[in-house]
Design an enzyme around this catalytic site. Structure first.
Site, short mmCIF file in Angstrom:
data_model
loop_
_atom_site.label_atom_id
_atom_site.label_comp_id
_atom_site.label_asym_id
_atom_site.label_seq_id
_atom_site.Cartn_x
_atom_site.Cartn_y
_atom_site.Cartn_z
N LYS A 122 -10.65 -4.95 11.10
CA LYS A 122 -9.62 -4.54 11.98
C LYS A 122 -9.53 -5.32 13.23
O LYS A 122 -8.38 -5.62 13.49
CB LYS A 122 -9.89 -3.01 12.36
CG LYS A 122 -9.40 -2.01 11.15
CD LYS A 122 -8.02 -2.18 10.61
CE LYS A 122 -7.59 -1.68 9.43
NZ LYS A 122 -6.20 -1.99 9.12
N ILE B 258 -6.04 10.39 10.29
CA ILE B 258 -4.68 10.98 9.94
C ILE B 258 -4.74 12.08 8.76
O ILE B 258 -5.28 11.82 7.70
CB ILE B 258 -3.73 9.83 9.13
CG1 ILE B 258 -3.66 8.74 10.05
CG2 ILE B 258 -2.27 10.35 8.94
CD1 ILE B 258 -2.82 8.70 11.37
N ARG C 74 -3.16 -1.04 -7.14
CA ARG C 74 -4.13 -0.10 -7.85
C ARG C 74 -3.76 1.43 -7.79
O ARG C 74 -3.69 1.93 -8.79
CB ARG C 74 -5.61 -0.25 -7.36
CG ARG C 74 -6.15 -1.54 -7.46
CD ARG C 74 -7.51 -1.58 -6.97
NE ARG C 74 -8.24 -2.94 -7.31
CZ ARG C 74 -7.86 -4.01 -6.48
NH1 ARG C 74 -6.97 -3.94 -5.39
NH2 ARG C 74 -8.36 -5.34 -6.78
N TYR D 7 -15.28 -2.49 8.05
CA TYR D 7 -13.90 -1.97 8.26
C TYR D 7 -13.64 -2.44 9.49
O TYR D 7 -12.34 -3.01 9.84
CB TYR D 7 -13.83 -0.42 8.31
CG TYR D 7 -12.38 -0.06 8.33
CD1 TYR D 7 -12.18 0.94 9.47
CD2 TYR D 7 -11.39 0.10 7.40
CE1 TYR D 7 -10.97 1.36 9.78
CE2 TYR D 7 -10.16 0.32 7.61
CZ TYR D 7 -9.99 1.16 8.60
OH TYR D 7 -8.78 1.74 9.21
N GLY E 3 -0.17 4.96 -0.98
CA GLY E 3 -1.68 5.41 -0.24
C GLY E 3 -1.16 6.65 0.58
O GLY E 3 -0.18 7.09 0.81
N GLY F 85 0.80 -1.13 0.07
CA GLY F 85 0.06 0.02 -0.12
C GLY F 85 0.79 1.22 0.05
O GLY F 85 0.66 2.19 0.52
C1 VAH Z 1 -10.85 6.02 8.04
N1 VAH Z 1 -8.76 7.18 7.82
O1 VAH Z 1 -11.39 6.93 8.15
C2 VAH Z 1 -9.31 5.84 8.26
C3 VAH Z 1 -9.18 5.44 9.53
C4 VAH Z 1 -9.55 6.10 11.93
C5 VAH Z 1 -10.06 6.43 10.65
O2 VAH Z 1 -9.03 4.20 9.93
O3 VAH Z 1 -11.45 4.77 7.64
#
Ligand code: VAH
Length: 324
Positions: free
Chosen positions: A146, A172, A36, A142, A11, A8
């Site tokens: 995780k 971030i 990608r 997501y 990214g 990645g």
């Molecule tokens: C998101 N920037 O928004 C990422 C991150 C803490 C959020 O994992 O999916």
């Protein structure tokens, strides 16, 4: 760490982490794994690049063997908002891709950095001063990937001795590469729009407090946790790390100290808002501070000052290049 692979690599985090690792460990010793997202010229021309689709375990094997990789920063992932729109893709990339990576790391005895996220928490988690060890019942795909990723990384450490380490990143903020489909992307976009248009329509509502971090601190966390003596770690996957917690109104107020005419209004995205509401308001990162000396440098005022300084130059340059 001698021979490093960053998956990645093109990214938002990967593009800056790869460059910092090349500065510290030598350009030729850090392989940019891309798939990608196309790399910038700077990234492509400063060291080895390889196409690494983590769904293809042979591609991972081939690159790790070719460069005798001993450490992998595994950043290839689908972020929260895209994951909610494409849950099957998110599971495939975030879990099957991770599983392949861990299998190759087991065979080649690589250490592995795998970022988790505030997304690994859910609505039943204590959302204020979220503890290092607590309930993790995320309600987004997501978040499911995780939490599963954290458990899989700890399993590979305990069962096979793979040196897996990770941090739970907050949102971030950066000024090099735009983020790719996360819930916290507003906190990057607001700076670009403030400079270009002096106004921003935010897709998260006022009062939505989330943990956030400036990119230099995010890079520092990834490198620092991989360099620390393993004997100091009581936790591994993954450490809460944060630098600040703010809502859209707070960052707008900070921007107005530099651009007084800046205004913010709201068009809330219900999917992103639901995800954000299930995430902590602020995490307790004392375990990272005690076990490996985590200490962020950038606060909201310092980040805002730097973001506006860098983007004011960058966006003028981009405008000039686009008008040519
Ligand atoms: C998101 N920037 O928004 C990422 C991150 C803490 C959020 O994992 O999916």
């Amino acid at each position: 760490m001698k021979n490093i692979l960053v998956t990645g690599s093109a990214g938002q985090i990967g593009s800056e982490l790869t460059m910092e690792l090349r500065r510290r460990y030598g350009n030729e010793n850090v392989v940019a794994g891309i798939n990608r997202t196309q790399p910038s010229e700077k990234l492509r021309d400063s060291g080895p690049c390889e196409t690494v689709d983590c769904i293809d375990i042979e591609a991972v094997h081939k690159t790790v063997k070719k460069y005798n990789i001993d450490t992998v920063f595994h950043l290839a992932a689908i972020l929260s908002a895209v994951a909610e729109a494409k849950p099957n893709l998110a599971w495939n990339v975030n879990i099957n891709g991770l599983y392949n990576l861990l299998e190759v790391a087991r065979e080649h005895e690589c250490a592995v950095f795998v970022p988790s996220s505030i997304g690994a928490f859910g609505p039943t988690t204590p959302l204020d001063d979220t503890p290092q060890d607590t309930i993790q019942r995320p309600t987004s795909m997501y978040g499911v990937t995780k939490v599963a990723g954290e458990l899989l990384c700890d399993y590979y450490f305990q069962r096979f001795g793979v040196d897996t380490r990770g941090v739970r990143y907050p949102g971030i903020i950066s000024n090099e590469t735009l983020p790719g489909g996360g819930t916290t992307d507003y906190a990057v976009e607001i700076y670009y729009e403030a400079i270009k248009k002096k106004k921003y329509t935010c897709n998260l509502g006022a009062g939505t407090f989330l943990d956030m971090m400036y990119m230099p601190d995010a890079i520092k966390a990834a490198i620092q946790i991989m360099e620390v003596d393993a004997g100091k770690l009581q936790h591994r996957n993954a450490f809460n790390v944060t630098a600040m917690s703010f809502d859209p109104e707070a960052v707008a107020a900070e921007i107005r100290k530099h651009i007084p005419e800046f205004t913010i209004d709201y068009a809330v995205d219900p999917v992103k808002q639901a995800i954000a509401d299930s995430w902590p308001n602020n995490m307790d990162d004392s375990a990272a501070r005690q076990e490996w000396g985590w200490a962020p440098e950038y606060t909201l005022p310092e980040m805002t000052k730097d973001m506006i300084k860098v983007l004011s130059k960058k966006l003028v340059v981009d405008d000039n290049t686009t008008t040519k």
